[in-house]
Scaffold this motif. Structure first.
Motif, PDB file in Angstrom:
ATOM      1  N   SER A 175      43.848  40.625  61.899  1.00  0.00           N
ATOM      2  CA  SER A 175      44.739  40.908  63.026  1.00  0.00           C
ATOM      3  C   SER A 175      44.441  42.328  63.506  1.00  0.00           C
ATOM      4  N   GLY A 176      44.409  42.494  64.797  1.00  0.00           N
ATOM      5  CA  GLY A 176      44.045  43.780  65.371  1.00  0.00           C
ATOM      6  C   GLY A 176      42.550  43.938  65.590  1.00  0.00           C
ATOM      7  N   ARG A 177      41.776  43.001  65.098  1.00  0.00           N
ATOM      8  CA  ARG A 177      40.325  43.006  65.324  1.00  0.00           C
ATOM      9  C   ARG A 177      40.041  42.159  66.558  1.00  0.00           C
ATOM     10  N   SER A 178      38.987  42.489  67.287  1.00  0.00           N
ATOM     11  CA  SER A 178      38.660  41.727  68.495  1.00  0.00           C
ATOM     12  C   SER A 178      38.118  40.345  68.133  1.00  0.00           C
ATOM     13  N   ALA A 179      38.224  39.436  69.092  1.00  0.00           N
ATOM     14  CA  ALA A 179      37.683  38.090  68.885  1.00  0.00           C
ATOM     15  C   ALA A 179      36.176  38.153  68.672  1.00  0.00           C
ATOM     16  N   ALA A 180      35.491  39.054  69.382  1.00  0.00           N
ATOM     17  CA  ALA A 180      34.038  39.187  69.236  1.00  0.00           C
ATOM     18  C   ALA A 180      33.670  39.639  67.826  1.00  0.00           C
ATOM     19  N   GLU A 181      34.441  40.595  67.281  1.00  0.00           N
ATOM     20  CA  GLU A 181      34.180  41.076  65.927  1.00  0.00           C
ATOM     21  C   GLU A 181      34.433  39.965  64.913  1.00  0.00           C
ATOM     22  N   THR A 182      35.539  39.276  65.048  1.00  0.00           N
ATOM     23  CA  THR A 182      35.869  38.186  64.132  1.00  0.00           C
ATOM     24  C   THR A 182      34.814  37.080  64.196  1.00  0.00           C
ATOM     25  N   GLU A 189      35.873  54.866  66.785  1.00  0.00           N
ATOM     26  CA  GLU A 189      34.727  54.585  67.654  1.00  0.00           C
ATOM     27  C   GLU A 189      33.633  55.616  67.451  1.00  0.00           C
ATOM     28  N   THR A 190      32.413  55.135  67.392  1.00  0.00           N
ATOM     29  CA  THR A 190      31.263  56.017  67.262  1.00  0.00           C
ATOM     30  C   THR A 190      30.727  56.278  68.667  1.00  0.00           C
ATOM     31  N   PRO A 191      30.932  57.481  69.201  1.00  0.00           N
ATOM     32  CA  PRO A 191      30.554  57.770  70.569  1.00  0.00           C
ATOM     33  C   PRO A 191      29.048  57.907  70.788  1.00  0.00           C
ATOM     34  N   SER A 192      28.280  58.073  69.725  1.00  0.00           N
ATOM     35  CA  SER A 192      26.833  58.239  69.877  1.00  0.00           C
ATOM     36  C   SER A 192      26.141  57.884  68.565  1.00  0.00           C
ATOM     37  N   ILE A 193      24.816  57.740  68.650  1.00  0.00           N
ATOM     38  CA  ILE A 193      24.041  57.440  67.445  1.00  0.00           C
ATOM     39  C   ILE A 193      24.132  58.616  66.465  1.00  0.00           C
ATOM     40  N   GLU A 194      24.293  59.838  66.972  1.00  0.00           N
ATOM     41  CA  GLU A 194      24.429  61.009  66.103  1.00  0.00           C
ATOM     42  C   GLU A 194      25.716  60.937  65.276  1.00  0.00           C
ATOM     43  N   ALA A 195      26.767  60.386  65.851  1.00  0.00           N
ATOM     44  CA  ALA A 195      28.046  60.267  65.149  1.00  0.00           C
ATOM     45  C   ALA A 195      27.967  59.252  64.015  1.00  0.00           C
ATOM     46  N   CYS A 196      26.915  58.497  63.991  1.00  0.00           N
ATOM     47  CA  CYS A 196      26.767  57.463  62.968  1.00  0.00           C
ATOM     48  C   CYS A 196      26.248  58.005  61.639  1.00  0.00           C
ATOM     49  N   ALA A 197      25.871  59.280  61.564  1.00  0.00           N
ATOM     50  CA  ALA A 197      25.262  59.832  60.346  1.00  0.00           C
ATOM     51  C   ALA A 197      26.152  59.640  59.108  1.00  0.00           C
ATOM     52  N   ALA A 198      27.439  59.915  59.222  1.00  0.00           N
ATOM     53  CA  ALA A 198      28.340  59.746  58.075  1.00  0.00           C
ATOM     54  C   ALA A 198      28.477  58.276  57.703  1.00  0.00           C
ATOM     55  N   PRO A 242      29.837  49.017  76.310  1.00  0.00           N
ATOM     56  CA  PRO A 242      28.934  50.100  75.899  1.00  0.00           C
ATOM     57  C   PRO A 242      29.373  50.731  74.582  1.00  0.00           C
ATOM     58  N   GLY A 243      28.411  51.013  73.741  1.00  0.00           N
ATOM     59  CA  GLY A 243      28.680  51.572  72.422  1.00  0.00           C
ATOM     60  C   GLY A 243      28.818  50.516  71.338  1.00  0.00           C
ATOM     61  N   SER A 244      28.986  49.267  71.737  1.00  0.00           N
ATOM     62  CA  SER A 244      29.159  48.181  70.772  1.00  0.00           C
ATOM     63  C   SER A 244      28.011  47.175  70.803  1.00  0.00           C
ATOM     64  N   VAL A 245      26.952  47.491  71.523  1.00  0.00           N
ATOM     65  CA  VAL A 245      25.816  46.574  71.623  1.00  0.00           C
ATOM     66  C   VAL A 245      25.200  46.393  70.241  1.00  0.00           C
ATOM     67  N   SER A 246      24.872  45.150  69.928  1.00  0.00           N
ATOM     68  CA  SER A 246      24.357  44.801  68.608  1.00  0.00           C
ATOM     69  C   SER A 246      23.567  43.506  68.718  1.00  0.00           C
ATOM     70  N   VAL A 247      22.664  43.302  67.790  1.00  0.00           N
ATOM     71  CA  VAL A 247      21.931  42.036  67.741  1.00  0.00           C
ATOM     72  C   VAL A 247      22.911  40.871  67.608  1.00  0.00           C
ATOM     73  N   PRO A 292      29.511  45.014  64.334  1.00  0.00           N
ATOM     74  CA  PRO A 292      29.872  43.606  64.547  1.00  0.00           C
ATOM     75  C   PRO A 292      30.494  43.425  65.951  1.00  0.00           C
ATOM     76  N   CYS A 293      29.731  43.811  66.979  1.00  0.00           N
ATOM     77  CA  CYS A 293      30.148  43.708  68.391  1.00  0.00           C
ATOM     78  C   CYS A 293      31.362  44.576  68.720  1.00  0.00           C
ATOM     79  N   ARG A 294      31.646  45.528  67.881  1.00  0.00           N
ATOM     80  CA  ARG A 294      32.717  46.501  68.116  1.00  0.00           C
ATOM     81  C   ARG A 294      32.340  47.743  67.337  1.00  0.00           C
ATOM     82  N   ASN A 295      32.348  48.902  67.997  1.00  0.00           N
ATOM     83  CA  ASN A 295      31.854  50.097  67.314  1.00  0.00           C
ATOM     84  C   ASN A 295      32.918  50.829  66.490  1.00  0.00           C
TER      85      ASN A 295
END
Length: 184
Positions: free
Chosen positions: A19-26, A46-55, A119-124, A153-156
């Protein structure tokens, strides 16, 4: 903009409460679970950039790949490019290998229409929504070198670590998008 936050716990599989997760993520969790693909999950703001993904990458023990949604000038051909997050993107390197004309970023409207993401949630995993195979999947060979692959998972606000062997051997065949491999 809010400060980036990361839950320091690495979870196995989907959230116990979606609950609280998007349908796309689920739908991504349903897809992976249906294939029997094991994955680890990190939750974060939310991860605003690829640099924010380091942690997030440090917690996952895997690099989150850069996902670029591109199109031709006429916006009649669309491409999803997966490449290492730290690698610079030069359009001419890609167009030469694909034998296509100049590419640019596709924009938010076709992204929502074809991949069901923002944008920001693009994924395979957004290819789950491209049932007509209008998006051509392109993967830089360097993405396939590490043991693990990481993506949203289609949500950042979550990131997943998946075995690269599962990506190529189970996920991509199930998505029915035969990738073109390039070296950028």
């Amino acid at each position: 903009m809010n400060e980036f936050t990361l839950d320091p716990t690495l979870y196995d599989g989907r959230p116990s409460d979606c609950s609280g997760r998007s349908a796309a993520e689920t739908a991504c969790y349903d897809f992976l679970d249906g294939l029997g693909v094991p994955y680890r999950r990190a939750d974060h703001s939310e991860t605003p950039s690829i640099e924010a993904c380091a942690a997030v990458e440090a917690l996952l023990g895997a690099e989150i790949c850069k996902n670029l949604f591109l199109c031709n000038r006429q916006k009649t051909q669309f491409y999803l490019l997966l490449m290492p997050g730290n690698k610079p993107f030069h359009t001419k390197d890609l167009t030469g290998q694909l034998g296509c004309s100049r590419l640019s970023f596709a924009g938010e409207e076709p992204m929502r229409e074809l991949l069901g993401v923002t944008p920001g949630s693009v994924s395979v995993l957004g290819l789950l929504n491209d049932t007509e195979n209008r998006v051509r999947l392109v993967i830089d060979r360097d993405v396939l070198q590490p043991e693990f692959f990481a993506c949203h998972p289609c949500r950042n606000t979550s990131s997943l670590r998946i075995a690269t062997a599962d990506l190529t051997g189970r996920i991509l065949p199930a998505l029915r998008h035969e990738p073109d491999y390039v070296s950028l």
